[in-house]
Design an enzyme around this catalytic site. Structure first.
Site, PDB file in Angstrom:
ATOM      1  N   SER A 116       5.221 -15.457  35.644  1.00  0.00           N
ATOM      2  CA  SER A 116       4.046 -15.407  36.522  1.00  0.00           C
ATOM      3  C   SER A 116       3.365 -16.763  36.621  1.00  0.00           C
ATOM      4  O   SER A 116       3.375 -17.552  35.664  1.00  0.00           O
ATOM      5  CB  SER A 116       3.061 -14.395  35.930  1.00  0.00           C
ATOM      6  OG  SER A 116       1.804 -14.538  36.518  1.00  0.00           O
ATOM      7  N   TYR A 140      -2.440 -11.811  29.185  1.00  0.00           N
ATOM      8  CA  TYR A 140      -1.317 -11.518  30.090  1.00  0.00           C
ATOM      9  C   TYR A 140      -0.499 -12.784  30.352  1.00  0.00           C
ATOM     10  O   TYR A 140       0.716 -12.818  30.166  1.00  0.00           O
ATOM     11  CB  TYR A 140      -1.839 -10.936  31.416  1.00  0.00           C
ATOM     12  CG  TYR A 140      -0.789 -10.933  32.493  1.00  0.00           C
ATOM     13  CD1 TYR A 140       0.295 -10.070  32.424  1.00  0.00           C
ATOM     14  CD2 TYR A 140      -0.851 -11.836  33.561  1.00  0.00           C
ATOM     15  CE1 TYR A 140       1.295 -10.096  33.390  1.00  0.00           C
ATOM     16  CE2 TYR A 140       0.134 -11.868  34.531  1.00  0.00           C
ATOM     17  CZ  TYR A 140       1.203 -10.997  34.437  1.00  0.00           C
ATOM     18  OH  TYR A 140       2.190 -11.036  35.384  1.00  0.00           O
ATOM     19  N   LYS A 144       3.525 -13.935  29.109  1.00  0.00           N
ATOM     20  CA  LYS A 144       4.639 -14.404  29.953  1.00  0.00           C
ATOM     21  C   LYS A 144       5.162 -15.765  29.461  1.00  0.00           C
ATOM     22  O   LYS A 144       6.366 -16.008  29.414  1.00  0.00           O
ATOM     23  CB  LYS A 144       4.184 -14.502  31.416  1.00  0.00           C
ATOM     24  CG  LYS A 144       3.844 -13.150  32.046  1.00  0.00           C
ATOM     25  CD  LYS A 144       5.100 -12.343  32.269  1.00  0.00           C
ATOM     26  CE  LYS A 144       4.838 -10.957  32.784  1.00  0.00           C
ATOM     27  NZ  LYS A 144       6.043 -10.165  32.979  1.00  0.00           N
TER      28      LYS A 144
END
Ligand code: UDP
Length: 330
Positions: A116, A140, A144
């Site tokens: 991402s 988050y 990643k």
């Protein structure tokens, strides 16, 4: 060729399954349906299981020999990750390490990972290329980035070659209208605008109109889900051809503000969309635009649906279908 698609019942994963099946690739879907949908499984073999469950993973790999894994299964809500980092580290990092360990144990050599733009954090410059520093602002984004690091070490130690694809703002829907986005709760701008347009929602909030951008609203690089799936196919070809790992930023290298996206929706839908001004959402950078030169040069990636009206039009087809279904259910 046989590919395991984790998260194959989710938004991007289900579009990928459809494309792989159209290419005559054998597909197995591994999904725990925590956020995926049973009616999103349009084909392939379904294995219901959790990536945190080593025995379920092992059973899936025992049943079939996979040439590659495409790993979409992941939690994706930035705001939730701030409140519940443990959930994100467990699912997105520990779960992925489990998946990798089982894949390596079963001799898989090729892995495509859904990364991402959130790995970059606040942009130091725009557009963002692969050399841009990585300082994620959320658990988050960190989850990643952590997996990207794990993948680099797994290549060195275990010979697992991987491609990390850093999506900017995934959007749009299957042009044939069979699949689309259906998150619960929905947090993404385009589906929220279209829900306001179809009457499933009273209005859409504009999170901040005092950003240092032309119209004061945040600018994002919206990339069509089918173009993201094309990039996955090309990534697989690249791995098979070169046996080299790499990471690519995927976007259209063109940003649209929140107000411009609302304008596109109003053109597509043919009426005005009720909006509400709201405070900024914490952690939103003003501008996030990809430099995808590397993906174009090395993968040969050519986005097919790179204008915002087309992206919104496909999403609108899907929203109309969801709105009709909701009406029938009520
Ligand atoms: N946004 C908004 N209203 C909403 C949802 C999103 O104004 O109801 C804005 C958000 O602040 C961001 C852009 O739309 O600038 C895209 O947000 P989204 O959540 O779709 O993706 P993100 O960029 O956070 O990955």
């Amino acid at each position: 060729m046989r590919v395991l698609v984790t998260g194959g019942a989710g938004y991007i994963g289900s579009h990928m399954v459809k494309m792989l099946l159209e290419q005559s690739v054998e597909v197995a879907i591994f999904d725990n349906f925590s956020t995926g949908h049973r009616d999103a499984v349009l084909g392939g073999t379904l294995v219901e299981g959790d990536i945190l469950d080593l025995s379920a993973l092992d059973a899936a790999f025992r049943r079939n020999r996979f040439d590659a894994v495409m790993h979409f299964a992941s939690l994706i809500q930035v705001e939730e990750s701030m409140r519940e980092p443990a959930k994100y580290f467990r699912n997105n990092i520990v779960g992925t390490v489990h998946l990798l360990d089982i894949a390596v144990a079963h001799g898989v050599k090729h892995f495509v990972f859904s990364s991402s733009a959130a790995i970059f954090g606040e942009p130091c410059y725009t557009p963002i290329d692969e050399e841009h520093p990585t300082q994620p602002l959320s658990p988050y984004g960190f989850s990643k980035l952590a997996v990207e690091r794990v993948l680099a070490d797994y290549e060195r130690a275990y010979g697992l070659h991987s491609i990390s694809l850093r999506y900017f703002n995934a959007a749009g829907a299957d042009p044939e209208g069979n699949r689309g986005e259906a998150h619960d709760p929905e947090t993404h701008l385009i589906p929220l605008i279209l829900q306001a347009a179809s009457g499933r929602r009273g209005s859409v909030k504009i999170y901040g109109d005092d950003y240092p951008t032309a119209d004061g609203t945040c600018v994002r690089d919206y990339v069509h889900v089918v173009d993201l799936c094309d990039a996955h196919l090309l990534a697989l070809e690249y791995l098979r051809r070169t046996n080299r790992s790499a990471a690519f930023n995927l976007g259209n290298s063109r940003g649209y503000s929140v107000k411009e996206v609302i304008g596109a929706a109003e053109r597509v839908v043919g009426r005005s969309v009720p909006v509400e001004r709201h405070d900024r959402r914490p952690g939103d950078p003003a501008i996030l635009v990809a430099d995808s030169t590397r993906a174009k040069a090395e993968l040969g990636w050519r986005p097919r649906f790179d204008d915002i009206d087309t992206i919104v039009r496909h999403a609108w087809q899907w929203e109309q279908r969801l709105a009709k279904k909701e009406k029938v259910a009520n």
